[in-house]
Design an enzyme around this catalytic site. Structure first.
Site, short mmCIF file in Angstrom:
data_model
loop_
_atom_site.label_atom_id
_atom_site.label_comp_id
_atom_site.label_asym_id
_atom_site.label_seq_id
_atom_site.Cartn_x
_atom_site.Cartn_y
_atom_site.Cartn_z
N GLU A 262 0.83 -1.20 0.00
CA GLU A 262 0.00 0.00 0.00
C GLU A 262 0.87 1.25 0.00
OE1 GLU A 262 -2.77 -0.24 3.26
OE2 GLU A 262 -3.85 -1.95 2.37
N HIS A 281 -8.12 1.23 1.24
CA HIS A 281 -7.94 1.08 2.69
C HIS A 281 -8.54 2.26 3.45
CE1 HIS A 281 -5.23 -1.15 5.78
NE2 HIS A 281 -6.40 -0.82 6.30
#
Length: 312
Positions: A262, A281
């Site tokens: 990420e 997220h």
């Protein structure tokens, strides 16, 4: 004038309510770029007594750059981004704002479940292209289907209870749970979740023992046409294996809010798979959770520093 001790925040901002709690500290923000190099330089420059972790990872090198560091406090519940072994070796407390974003994440899990079952993104795209698919489309009705929950903490319990209300059979696996909400059945074998659930939703922390637990073999245990939801941690899932299961039709769809790397690297195979619904997220990022997580993180900082002061 005595210099205020520093609390370093790995992010751009913190809720005003949290900043008020930290009024006796100098709060420094790392900004959007929370790379190791940026955080290392800031730790050396400011020697913080506490780090509040919003983004990025905190490893041993950053801890060593801040000799005054006493506590690393997560702005949320996922402390896998902190090297807990290194912190323990250095006597640095690691704290999480447990439950602060539970409602937000549970709601997002259900947003993904419904988006997958009802094909919302696909139908939205078709409508915008001028199609009217009423005569050819059938969605999945969740009433009477089986929802499998992996991890029955505060988030998992909320997701489970909603499933019961919607008329689903709800089964859950959590080796640390002694009881389940009314209408939820605890199972002793994780594979029972995989084999029996029409929707599998992940709500467990990431540990070294469960990293990559959903791989080609375990995904092969899923019911044909099942839905996978991951609002927990991307490291739980072998992404190439998941892409294969989605592409060959073994899984009906997946709703993913967490990824192995990420921000997600682009291009990424999952971006090209229409039955993968992706969000960046943000499950725990809501107006209320922003305040709750900030206050929880700041409160944990004060609790540790207060005890250190009392002891010292």
């Amino acid at each position: 004038m005595k210099k205020q001790p520093v609390v370093l925040v790995t992010g751009n901002d913190l809720a005003p309510q949290a900043l008020e709690l930290l009024k006796d500290f100098e709060v420094r923000f790392a900004g959007k770029s929370c790379t190791e190099d940026v955080l290392l330089a800031l730790a050396k420059e400011t020697d913080p007594v506490a780090i509040i972790v919003r983004y990025g990872r905190i490893g041993a090198s950053i801890m060593d750059a801040a000799p005054s560091l006493k506590v690393i406090s997560k702005h949320g519940s996922g402390i896998d981004v902190i090297d807990q072994k290194a912190a323990a070796e250095r006597g640095i407390a690691v704290k999480a704002a447990v439950g602060a974003n539970a409602a937000a994440v549970a709601e997002h899990a259900w947003a993904l479940i419904l988006a997958c079952a009802k094909s919302v993104p696909h139908l939205n795209d078709r409508m915008r292209e001028g199609y009217w698919d009423k005569s050819i489309h059938k969605s999945i009705e969740l009433n009477g289907r089986t929802l499998g929950i992996v991890g029955l903490g505060e988030i998992g319990r909320r997701v489970a209870v909603t499933g019961v209300v919607l008329g689903m059979r709800v089964i859950a696996f959590d080796p640390y749970a002694n009881a389940a909400p009314d209408g939820v059945e605890l199972v002793n074998d994780l594979h029972d979740i995989y084999r029996n659930a029409d929707v599998v939703s992940l709500h467990c922390p990431l540990t070294e023992s469960n990293r990559g637990m959903l791989h080609r073999e375990t995904l092969g245990l899923f019911k044909n046409g099942a839905i996978l939801i991951n609002t927990a941690r991307g490291g739980l899932v072998d992404e190439p294996a998941l892409a294969e299961a989605l592409t060959n039709g073994m899984l009906y769809a997946a709703g993913l809010d967490s990824f192995a790397v990420e921000p997600m690297t682009a291009p990424h195979p999952l971006q090209q798979i229409p039955n993968a619904i992706l969000t960046p997220h943000i499950g725990g990022v809501s107006d209320a959770a922003y305040v709750s997580m900030g206050v929880g993180a700041a409160t944990n900082v004060l609790a540790v520093l207060g005890s250190v002061t009392a002891d010292g």
